[in-house]
Write an enzyme that holds these catalytic residues in place. Sequence first.
Site, mmCIF file in Angstrom:
data_model
loop_
_atom_site.group_PDB
_atom_site.id
_atom_site.type_symbol
_atom_site.label_atom_id
_atom_site.label_comp_id
_atom_site.label_asym_id
_atom_site.label_seq_id
_atom_site.Cartn_x
_atom_site.Cartn_y
_atom_site.Cartn_z
ATOM 1 N N SER A 31 59.024 51.955 -66.192
ATOM 2 C CA SER A 31 58.650 50.592 -65.811
ATOM 3 C C SER A 31 58.396 49.770 -67.068
ATOM 4 C CB SER A 31 57.387 50.630 -64.937
ATOM 5 O OG SER A 31 57.082 49.353 -64.436
ATOM 6 N N ASP A 32 58.557 48.468 -66.935
ATOM 7 C CA ASP A 32 58.275 47.571 -68.053
ATOM 8 C C ASP A 32 57.826 46.230 -67.493
ATOM 9 O OD1 ASP A 32 58.174 47.289 -70.911
ATOM 10 O OD2 ASP A 32 59.837 45.888 -70.761
ATOM 11 N N THR A 33 57.004 45.529 -68.245
ATOM 12 C CA THR A 33 56.498 44.222 -67.820
ATOM 13 C C THR A 33 56.626 43.228 -68.962
ATOM 14 O OG1 THR A 33 54.898 45.240 -66.313
ATOM 15 C CG2 THR A 33 54.479 42.957 -66.959
ATOM 16 N N SER A 49 59.720 45.512 -64.015
ATOM 17 C CA SER A 49 60.877 46.283 -63.558
ATOM 18 C C SER A 49 60.457 47.720 -63.325
ATOM 19 C CB SER A 49 61.976 46.240 -64.613
ATOM 20 O OG SER A 49 61.480 46.772 -65.828
#
Length: 192
Positions: free
Chosen positions: A71-73, A108
Amino acid sequence: MKRRLYLSSSSPRRKELLDQAGIPFDLVNAPVEETGLPNESPESFVLRMAVEKALSGFNKVPGKNVWVLGSDTIILKDGKVFGKPKHKMDAYRMLMSFSGEEHTVMTSIAIVNDGAVYSDVCQTNVFFRPISDSEFEQYWATGEAEDKAGAYGIQGQAAKFIEKIEGSYSAVMGLPLYELDKLLRESNFYSE
């Protein structure tokens, strides 16, 4: 055969959200270089980061019936991408640009299972009330701003700056649980 979910992240917030959702998981340490490509859109970048994290983790975990979550933000405002602040003035610049304004949080997620990749991007609009310099100083002193995209955590003391959100609270925190559940179902994680 028992299925295992691995989280390819060191984020305490993502761990907390998986615990909250009641999804058992193990951790895998698989850092990736977080650098944008020329002409890459913010949405493409954040999605690529989640996929790379999941793939990197998948390559470190042996066995079958393994699902790896990456995940990434990022935060987007006025066409600019905001990641984690590098120092106090960077955090000040970020938070003051959000002060009294709206910005978009893009988180994501990607799940890799036996070579298949399932992914999604969740966008949430966040509306800040105006923030004074003294409020920034008080917030900076908490230490919360230092390791978070956009220099704030919705689940901490910065919550008092947030007038409203349109979208997913858990995505702003770092892991969109609705979208995660959807991808786990699509990838047959829950199947017997």
